[in-house]
Design an enzyme around this catalytic site. Structure first.
Site, PDB file in Angstrom:
ATOM      1  CE  LYS A 112       9.003  -0.865   2.019  1.00  0.00           C
ATOM      2  NZ  LYS A 112       7.845  -0.078   1.550  1.00  0.00           N
TER       3      LYS A 112
ATOM      4  NE  ARG B  40       4.173  -2.942   5.920  1.00  0.00           N
ATOM      5  CZ  ARG B  40       4.631  -3.410   4.764  1.00  0.00           C
ATOM      6  NH1 ARG B  40       5.572  -4.311   4.739  1.00  0.00           N
ATOM      7  NH2 ARG B  40       4.133  -2.963   3.630  1.00  0.00           N
TER       8      ARG B  40
ATOM      9  NE  ARG C 129       3.794  -2.583  -6.527  1.00  0.00           N
ATOM     10  CZ  ARG C 129       4.290  -2.415  -5.291  1.00  0.00           C
ATOM     11  NH1 ARG C 129       5.579  -2.209  -5.136  1.00  0.00           N
ATOM     12  NH2 ARG C 129       3.522  -2.446  -4.240  1.00  0.00           N
TER      13      ARG C 129
ATOM     14  NE  ARG D 258       1.502  -6.257  -3.887  1.00  0.00           N
ATOM     15  CZ  ARG D 258       2.365  -5.624  -3.093  1.00  0.00           C
ATOM     16  NH1 ARG D 258       3.630  -5.517  -3.452  1.00  0.00           N
ATOM     17  NH2 ARG D 258       1.963  -5.120  -1.950  1.00  0.00           N
TER      18      ARG D 258
ATOM     19  NE  ARG E  47      -0.392  -1.815   0.049  1.00  0.00           N
ATOM     20  CZ  ARG E  47       0.120  -1.883  -1.183  1.00  0.00           C
ATOM     21  NH1 ARG E  47      -0.672  -1.761  -2.246  1.00  0.00           N
ATOM     22  NH2 ARG E  47       1.400  -2.076  -1.351  1.00  0.00           N
TER      23      ARG E  47
HETATM   24  P1  AMP Z   1       4.599  -5.125   0.821  1.00  0.00           P
HETATM   25  O1  AMP Z   1       4.946  -6.127  -0.217  1.00  0.00           O
HETATM   26  O2  AMP Z   1       5.750  -4.751   1.705  1.00  0.00           O
HETATM   27  O3  AMP Z   1       3.893  -3.918   0.243  1.00  0.00           O
HETATM   28  O4  AMP Z   1       3.536  -5.824   1.792  1.00  0.00           O
HETATM   29  C1  AMP Z   1       2.284  -6.236   1.299  1.00  0.00           C
HETATM   30  C2  AMP Z   1       1.388  -6.629   2.451  1.00  0.00           C
HETATM   31  O5  AMP Z   1       1.975  -7.730   3.172  1.00  0.00           O
HETATM   32  C3  AMP Z   1       1.145  -5.568   3.516  1.00  0.00           C
HETATM   33  O6  AMP Z   1       0.124  -4.670   3.146  1.00  0.00           O
HETATM   34  C4  AMP Z   1       0.751  -6.449   4.699  1.00  0.00           C
HETATM   35  O7  AMP Z   1      -0.563  -6.947   4.546  1.00  0.00           O
HETATM   36  C5  AMP Z   1       1.698  -7.625   4.556  1.00  0.00           C
HETATM   37  N1  AMP Z   1       2.973  -7.376   5.274  1.00  0.00           N
HETATM   38  C6  AMP Z   1       4.207  -7.301   4.721  1.00  0.00           C
HETATM   39  N2  AMP Z   1       5.137  -7.069   5.658  1.00  0.00           N
HETATM   40  C7  AMP Z   1       4.463  -6.972   6.829  1.00  0.00           C
HETATM   41  C8  AMP Z   1       4.862  -6.717   8.165  1.00  0.00           C
HETATM   42  N3  AMP Z   1       6.144  -6.484   8.487  1.00  0.00           N
HETATM   43  N4  AMP Z   1       3.895  -6.699   9.118  1.00  0.00           N
HETATM   44  C9  AMP Z   1       2.605  -6.937   8.818  1.00  0.00           C
HETATM   45  N5  AMP Z   1       2.164  -7.152   7.588  1.00  0.00           N
HETATM   46  C10 AMP Z   1       3.079  -7.187   6.587  1.00  0.00           C
END
Ligand code: AMP
Length: 190
Positions: A14, A89, A128, A134, A146
């Site tokens: 994404k 989400r 990654r 991360r 996740r």
């Molecule tokens: P991402 O960078 O999209 O993989 O998000 C990394 C982490 O950020 C996720 O595993 C959640 O802990 C948190 N996070 C990101 N977006 C959301 C969301 N819309 N709702 C809840 N947690 C989020």
């Protein structure tokens, strides 16, 4: 004005695709994960709150995330539209987003999902993790968590947008450029 939700499990690409598409369509890219990581890096109260959830691969609570997303949208009053990456989400986030946009006389034009098999995703995330730093990319049990969060809370959003005839699935396997082309074909019709 186009508002697009880029959807898909962790590691589906994404963020990579949003970075290409935002320039092409003159949209503002909002990645909730990136905003949280920025806040963690800068040790803000929001970052301190989000950190333990994120590092374990759990979702950050809805209200915190929704408030943060709204603030990000408000920072970009002149935007031509948005690419939402990693938001919504949960169903409650999707409803909050709809209500928020409706107040502004706007709407989500489409949710485009990048479809990738789970085995390939684990491989991509671990790769990654070698460079992203991360913690949630570096540990298979956190990655699995996740995916669990995705399956139990996020995957249902497909139905939510399908009911509004706004769901479009795209094959997320292939070269970055091929996938961008598939996304373009959908966006150009929205
Ligand atoms: P991402 O960078 O999209 O993989 O998000 C990394 C982490 O950020 C996720 O595993 C959640 O802990 C948190 N996070 C990101 N977006 C959301 C969301 N819309 N709702 C809840 N947690 C989020």
């Amino acid at each position: 004005m186009k508002n697009i939700v880029l959807f898909g499990p962790p590691g589906s690409g994404k963020g990579t695709q949003a970075e290409v598409l935002k320039d092409e369509y003159n949209l503002v890219h909002i990645s909730t994960g990136d905003v949280f990581r920025y806040n963690i890096k800068n040790k803000t109260p929001l970052g301190n709150l989000a950190k333990s959830y994120m590092n374990d691969g759990n979702l950050v609570p809805d209200q915190v995330t929704i408030d943060m997303l709204k603030a990000e949208v408000e920072k970009n009053k002149k935007a031509n539209g948005f690419i939402f990456d990693g938001f919504p989400r949960t169903v409650s986030q999707a409803k909050a987003l709809d209500a928020f946009l409706q107040e502004k006389g706007k709407t989500i034009n489409g949710m485009i999902a990048l479809e990738v098999a789970e085995d390939l995703l684990v491989e991509r995330l671990l790769n990654r993790g070698l460079t992203s730093g991360r913690p949630d990319d570096q540990d298979v049990s956190k990655i699995r968590n996740r995916f669990d969060e995705y399956q139990t809370k996020t995957a249902v959003l497909q139905d939510y947008y399908e009911q509004q005839n706004k769901y479009f699935g795209v094959d997320g396997v292939g070269s970055i450029e091929d996938i961008t082309n598939r996304l373009r074909a959908v966006i150009n019709k929205l």
